[in-house]
Design a protein around this motif. Sequence first.
Motif, PDB file in Angstrom:
ATOM      1  N   ASN A 209      39.253  44.165  49.226  1.00 21.64           N
ATOM      2  CA  ASN A 209      38.532  45.227  48.529  1.00 21.64           C
ATOM      3  C   ASN A 209      39.400  46.474  48.392  1.00 21.64           C
ATOM      4  O   ASN A 209      39.481  47.078  47.308  1.00 21.64           O
ATOM      5  CB  ASN A 209      37.248  45.561  49.296  1.00 21.64           C
ATOM      6  CG  ASN A 209      36.321  46.486  48.529  1.00 21.64           C
ATOM      7  OD1 ASN A 209      35.975  46.231  47.383  1.00 21.64           O
ATOM      8  ND2 ASN A 209      35.914  47.569  49.163  1.00 21.64           N
ATOM      9  N   GLU A 210      40.082  46.855  49.473  1.00 22.19           N
ATOM     10  CA  GLU A 210      40.959  48.027  49.437  1.00 22.19           C
ATOM     11  C   GLU A 210      42.117  47.815  48.468  1.00 22.19           C
ATOM     12  O   GLU A 210      42.502  48.730  47.727  1.00 22.19           O
ATOM     13  CB  GLU A 210      41.497  48.317  50.844  1.00 22.19           C
ATOM     14  CG  GLU A 210      40.457  48.873  51.803  1.00 22.19           C
ATOM     15  CD  GLU A 210      39.878  50.208  51.335  1.00 22.19           C
ATOM     16  OE1 GLU A 210      40.638  51.025  50.783  1.00 22.19           O
ATOM     17  OE2 GLU A 210      38.666  50.420  51.510  1.00 22.19           O
TER      18      GLU A 210
ATOM     19  N   TYR B  54      42.154  45.815  45.830  1.00 22.17           N
ATOM     20  CA  TYR B  54      41.603  45.830  44.480  1.00 22.17           C
ATOM     21  C   TYR B  54      41.372  47.264  44.004  1.00 22.17           C
ATOM     22  O   TYR B  54      41.732  47.622  42.880  1.00 22.17           O
ATOM     23  CB  TYR B  54      40.295  45.047  44.443  1.00 22.17           C
ATOM     24  CG  TYR B  54      39.526  45.169  43.148  1.00 22.17           C
ATOM     25  CD1 TYR B  54      40.061  44.684  41.951  1.00 22.17           C
ATOM     26  CD2 TYR B  54      38.264  45.764  43.109  1.00 22.17           C
ATOM     27  CE1 TYR B  54      39.355  44.791  40.752  1.00 22.17           C
ATOM     28  CE2 TYR B  54      37.562  45.870  41.926  1.00 22.17           C
ATOM     29  CZ  TYR B  54      38.113  45.386  40.755  1.00 22.17           C
ATOM     30  OH  TYR B  54      37.418  45.509  39.572  1.00 22.17           O
ATOM     31  N   LEU B  55      40.814  48.096  44.867  1.00 21.75           N
ATOM     32  CA  LEU B  55      40.551  49.486  44.502  1.00 21.75           C
ATOM     33  C   LEU B  55      41.847  50.263  44.313  1.00 21.75           C
ATOM     34  O   LEU B  55      41.931  51.160  43.463  1.00 21.75           O
ATOM     35  CB  LEU B  55      39.684  50.161  45.575  1.00 21.75           C
ATOM     36  CG  LEU B  55      38.261  49.618  45.725  1.00 21.75           C
ATOM     37  CD1 LEU B  55      37.547  50.304  46.884  1.00 21.75           C
ATOM     38  CD2 LEU B  55      37.468  49.796  44.432  1.00 21.75           C
TER      39      LEU B  55
ATOM     40  N   LEU C 138      43.262  49.498  40.805  1.00 19.07           N
ATOM     41  CA  LEU C 138      42.194  49.524  39.807  1.00 19.07           C
ATOM     42  C   LEU C 138      42.669  50.050  38.457  1.00 19.07           C
ATOM     43  O   LEU C 138      43.339  51.081  38.378  1.00 19.07           O
ATOM     44  CB  LEU C 138      41.049  50.393  40.318  1.00 19.07           C
ATOM     45  CG  LEU C 138      39.663  50.192  39.708  1.00 19.07           C
ATOM     46  CD1 LEU C 138      39.173  48.782  39.958  1.00 19.07           C
ATOM     47  CD2 LEU C 138      38.695  51.205  40.300  1.00 19.07           C
TER      48      LEU C 138
ATOM     49  N   THR D 293      36.291  54.369  41.424  1.00 15.99           N
ATOM     50  CA  THR D 293      36.534  53.550  42.619  1.00 15.99           C
ATOM     51  C   THR D 293      35.247  53.285  43.391  1.00 15.99           C
ATOM     52  O   THR D 293      35.115  52.245  44.044  1.00 15.99           O
ATOM     53  CB  THR D 293      37.555  54.225  43.559  1.00 15.99           C
ATOM     54  OG1 THR D 293      37.111  55.554  43.856  1.00 15.99           O
ATOM     55  CG2 THR D 293      38.931  54.283  42.925  1.00 15.99           C
TER      56      THR D 293
ATOM     57  N   LYS E 280      32.267  52.932  41.892  1.00 14.85           N
ATOM     58  CA  LYS E 280      31.553  51.934  41.086  1.00 14.85           C
ATOM     59  C   LYS E 280      32.097  50.521  41.299  1.00 14.85           C
ATOM     60  O   LYS E 280      31.377  49.532  41.151  1.00 14.85           O
ATOM     61  CB  LYS E 280      31.633  52.288  39.594  1.00 14.85           C
ATOM     62  CG  LYS E 280      30.873  53.530  39.208  1.00 14.85           C
ATOM     63  CD  LYS E 280      30.968  53.822  37.724  1.00 14.85           C
ATOM     64  CE  LYS E 280      30.162  52.853  36.899  1.00 14.85           C
ATOM     65  NZ  LYS E 280      30.089  53.247  35.471  1.00 14.85           N
ATOM     66  N   GLU E 281      33.380  50.441  41.632  1.00 14.91           N
ATOM     67  CA  GLU E 281      34.008  49.124  41.787  1.00 14.91           C
ATOM     68  C   GLU E 281      34.147  48.693  43.242  1.00 14.91           C
ATOM     69  O   GLU E 281      34.777  47.680  43.527  1.00 14.91           O
ATOM     70  CB  GLU E 281      35.390  49.143  41.115  1.00 14.91           C
ATOM     71  CG  GLU E 281      35.344  49.281  39.610  1.00 14.91           C
ATOM     72  CD  GLU E 281      34.647  48.124  38.932  1.00 14.91           C
ATOM     73  OE1 GLU E 281      34.857  46.964  39.347  1.00 14.91           O
ATOM     74  OE2 GLU E 281      33.881  48.370  37.980  1.00 14.91           O
ATOM     75  N   ASP E 282      33.581  49.446  44.161  1.00 15.01           N
ATOM     76  CA  ASP E 282      33.688  49.145  45.588  1.00 15.01           C
ATOM     77  C   ASP E 282      32.670  48.073  45.965  1.00 15.01           C
ATOM     78  O   ASP E 282      31.477  48.345  46.112  1.00 15.01           O
ATOM     79  CB  ASP E 282      33.451  50.424  46.388  1.00 15.01           C
ATOM     80  CG  ASP E 282      33.762  50.252  47.873  1.00 15.01           C
ATOM     81  OD1 ASP E 282      33.686  49.116  48.367  1.00 15.01           O
ATOM     82  OD2 ASP E 282      34.067  51.268  48.531  1.00 15.01           O
TER      83      ASP E 282
END
Length: 279
Positions: free
Chosen positions: A7-8, A10-11, A14, A219, A221-223
Motif C-alpha cells: 500500500n505504501e 503504491y501510494l 501514485l 493519496t 482517496k487511493e489508500d
Amino acid sequence: IRLATENEQYLGELSGQAGCFKEPQIVEFIFLLAEKWHLDQSARYQAVELLERFMIKQVEQICKSSRENVKSREQEQDSSWSSPKDQIHNTFVLRLVSCIQLASKLSLHYNIVNSDTALKFLQSLKYSYTKQELLESELAVLRTLHFQINVSTPLAYVELLLEVLGHNGCLLPAKPLHRMCMQLLDFSYLTRDTIYDTLLKIAIENSTPSKLQVAKFLTVKEDFMLLAVGIISTSVFILNPGHWKQVVEHLNCITGITSQSILEFSYAVLKHIVGSTTP
C-alpha cells in the motif's frame, strides 16, 4: 505487513490521474457484468483496479506518442490518425471486458469468462470483434501492465483485518460482519467521489477546498488500508455499536491509523448511506 508495504509503495508511485477511471458508471458497469457472469466478489474489485491501472498507462503512452508525432502529422496531414480521445473511446468497452476476463482467471474460481461468453456480450452491444481481437486485447492489457496483474484490492485488506481482529479476541459474529463489509465496500466504490469529498471537507474544516488541497488529498482517496479500516469500522457501528470503540482501538493498534481518522471516515460513509436512503 506485506499488504501495508504494498500500500505504501503504491501510494508513493501514485499517478496524478489515479481514480480517473473509477467513475460510478464504470464501476457499476463492471459490477453488473461480473454479477451477470457469476463471478466472485474479488474478481470484480480486481477488474476495477486492473482497468484503472491499464487505462492510466494507456493514456500516458498515447499522449507521449502524440507529442512525438505532432510534427510529422502537421507535415503529412495523415487523415488516418485519430485523436487520443478517439483511440481510448473506440476500444474502452473491449478493454473493460478484457480486464474482467483476466480478473476471472485470477480469482481461483471456476466461472472463468471465456472468449465465447465475452464475444456474445460484445455482439449484444453491436460490436463486431473477433476472437483474435479479443485475445489481442487481453495481451495488450498484460503487456501494458508488464504482466503484473495480480494486484491487491481493498477486499484483501478488509478480509485480512477481519482475520486479525478475530485472532486478537474481537468476538463479533463473523458472517454478518463480513457481509456488511462487502455491502459497504460496494457502496464506497459506487459513491466514491461524494464520500471522499465529504472526508476532505471534514479534514480541512472548509467546504470549498482549493485545487492544491484536492490534489494532495489524492493519496487519501487511493489508500486501501484506510478504506478497509473505514469499512470495517462503519460495519461494526451499524451492526454492533456497543463494540465500536473497542474495534476502533484494535484497528488503530494494527494499522497505526488514528482513531480520529477512522471516526471521520465512518462519518463520511454513514452520512451518504443516510442520504441515499432518505425519500
